[in-house]
Design a protein around this motif. Sequence first.
Motif, short mmCIF file in Angstrom:
data_model
loop_
_atom_site.label_atom_id
_atom_site.label_comp_id
_atom_site.label_asym_id
_atom_site.label_seq_id
_atom_site.Cartn_x
_atom_site.Cartn_y
_atom_site.Cartn_z
N VAL A 40 0.20 -1.30 0.19
CA VAL A 40 -0.10 -0.13 0.23
C VAL A 40 1.42 1.08 -0.01
N MET A 41 1.83 1.23 0.45
CA MET A 41 2.59 2.65 0.58
C MET A 41 4.15 3.03 -0.21
N GLY A 42 4.00 2.21 -0.47
CA GLY A 42 4.95 2.09 -2.09
C GLY A 42 4.00 2.20 -3.10
N ASP A 43 3.09 2.73 -3.36
CA ASP A 43 2.26 3.13 -4.78
C ASP A 43 1.00 3.96 -4.05
N LEU A 44 1.80 5.33 -4.20
CA LEU A 44 1.32 5.96 -3.53
C LEU A 44 -0.23 6.20 -4.43
N PRO A 45 -0.45 6.17 -5.61
CA PRO A 45 -1.76 6.31 -6.80
C PRO A 45 -2.71 5.27 -6.22
N GLU A 46 -2.25 4.13 -6.30
CA GLU A 46 -3.09 3.44 -5.49
C GLU A 46 -3.48 3.64 -4.41
N MET A 47 -2.68 4.17 -3.30
CA MET A 47 -3.31 4.38 -1.87
C MET A 47 -4.33 5.53 -1.82
N LYS A 48 -4.44 6.12 -2.39
CA LYS A 48 -5.37 7.54 -2.80
C LYS A 48 -6.36 6.97 -2.82
N LYS A 49 -6.38 5.72 -3.85
CA LYS A 49 -7.93 5.22 -4.57
C LYS A 49 -8.63 4.66 -3.90
N ARG A 50 -7.80 3.42 -3.13
CA ARG A 50 -8.04 3.36 -1.78
C ARG A 50 -9.05 4.12 -0.46
N PHE A 51 -8.39 5.57 -0.17
CA PHE A 51 -8.57 6.84 0.69
C PHE A 51 -9.66 6.97 -0.10
N GLU A 52 -9.82 7.69 -0.74
CA GLU A 52 -11.25 8.05 -1.42
C GLU A 52 -12.47 7.47 -1.35
N ALA A 53 -12.34 5.89 -1.44
CA ALA A 53 -12.95 5.01 -1.52
C ALA A 53 -13.57 4.66 -0.27
N GLY A 54 -12.88 4.83 0.40
CA GLY A 54 -13.60 5.12 2.23
C GLY A 54 -14.14 6.68 2.11
N LEU A 55 -13.87 7.67 2.03
CA LEU A 55 -13.83 8.59 1.82
C LEU A 55 -15.33 8.87 1.68
N ASN A 56 -15.34 9.10 0.35
CA ASN A 56 -16.61 8.74 -0.44
C ASN A 56 -18.10 7.67 0.11
N ILE A 57 -17.44 7.11 0.59
CA ILE A 57 -18.50 5.44 1.42
C ILE A 57 -19.31 7.27 2.56
N LEU A 58 -18.31 7.62 3.72
CA LEU A 58 -18.18 7.98 4.47
C LEU A 58 -20.05 9.15 3.81
N LYS A 59 -19.01 10.26 3.26
CA LYS A 59 -19.72 11.59 3.25
C LYS A 59 -20.82 10.83 2.25
N SER A 60 -20.90 9.92 1.55
CA SER A 60 -22.37 9.21 1.48
C SER A 60 -23.37 9.36 2.05
N HIS A 61 -23.25 8.33 2.81
CA HIS A 61 -23.97 7.70 3.74
C HIS A 61 -25.51 9.10 4.12
N PRO A 62 -26.62 8.65 4.51
CA PRO A 62 -27.68 9.95 4.77
C PRO A 62 -27.35 10.60 6.29
N SER A 63 -26.69 10.25 7.41
CA SER A 63 -26.61 10.50 8.31
C SER A 63 -25.60 11.86 8.40
N VAL A 64 -24.49 11.75 7.57
CA VAL A 64 -23.21 12.74 7.29
C VAL A 64 -23.27 13.47 6.26
N ASN A 65 -22.72 14.59 7.37
CA ASN A 65 -22.90 16.22 6.49
C ASN A 65 -21.38 16.24 5.75
N SER A 66 -21.03 15.55 4.41
CA SER A 66 -20.12 15.63 3.52
C SER A 66 -19.85 17.18 3.72
N GLU A 67 -20.37 18.24 4.20
CA GLU A 67 -18.76 19.28 4.17
C GLU A 67 -18.39 19.13 5.24
N MET A 68 -18.52 18.32 5.78
CA MET A 68 -17.75 18.18 7.65
C MET A 68 -17.48 16.55 7.75
N THR A 69 -15.91 16.71 7.53
CA THR A 69 -14.91 15.45 7.94
C THR A 69 -13.94 15.19 8.42
#
Length: 266
Positions: free
Chosen positions: A109-138
């Motif tokens: 993971v740490m040796g592939d920065l582009p892939e790290m970003k993809k995996r991190f952003e995928a998790g962040l997008n799941i969090l932001k898209s949940h109905p309980s979350v204010n996507s402007e506050m993370t």
Amino acid sequence: MSNKIVRLLLPALLLLLVSLTAHADVQTKEITYQVGDTEFTGYLAYDDAKTDKRPGILVVHEWWGHNAYARKRAEMLAALGYTAFALDMYGTGKIADHPDDAKVFMRAVMGDLPEMKKRFEAGLNILKSHPSVNSEMTAAIGYCMGGGIALNMARAGADLDGVVVFHGSLAAKEPVASGQVKAEIMVFTGAEDPFIPRAQVLEFESEMKAAGVTYTVTTYPDAKHSFTNPQADSFGERFDMPMGYDRAADEDSWQQMLQLFERIFR
């Protein structure tokens, strides 16, 4: 208020906090998702007794993988009124029980920065898209490897209000430009942690100052690596590694983190 008084009051304050959040009806759910051709399994936690949208906190696991410890932290945050998502950086089922395996997973993971970003952003997008979350506050919090990942994503300009690093690597994957970091950064490290030497801490502080980043660093004089994890003592003994749990540092760093959230999400 002196540090001695704070330490004396902390148990009572924690008990009060538990009593105030005892009514929380924390719901948890495993979420399976894809990043490219790889399947990942994350863990969502939130209080469904609350009806208003709330800040979302991303939890990034240690080098052992997405395990019960990361999930426990997500549940703790949910009990305090946040929605938390413990993402998976390795892939479904990839949990190490030996440092050799953890090192292989981590380096991939740490040796592939582009892939790290993809995996991190995928998790962040799941969090932001949940109905309980204010996507402007993370915000994102990370432990050991996870702290290094969260910090490097902040350096890359991730859309976060705060990043909290618990005994994580502070070395930069890419140099940070002035104005690039959106998040306020809070770092907790141990003076007896050989994985995060003092020179690395000083280099991180110089980098943040040069880039105009708002940050704080707290160094606990007697703390070793992985000081927030109650299993650190057994890991250290089993694998002859310089790590150990420090209850005072664990509780103090958690409370400072909550104070940060209260401020940035006010």
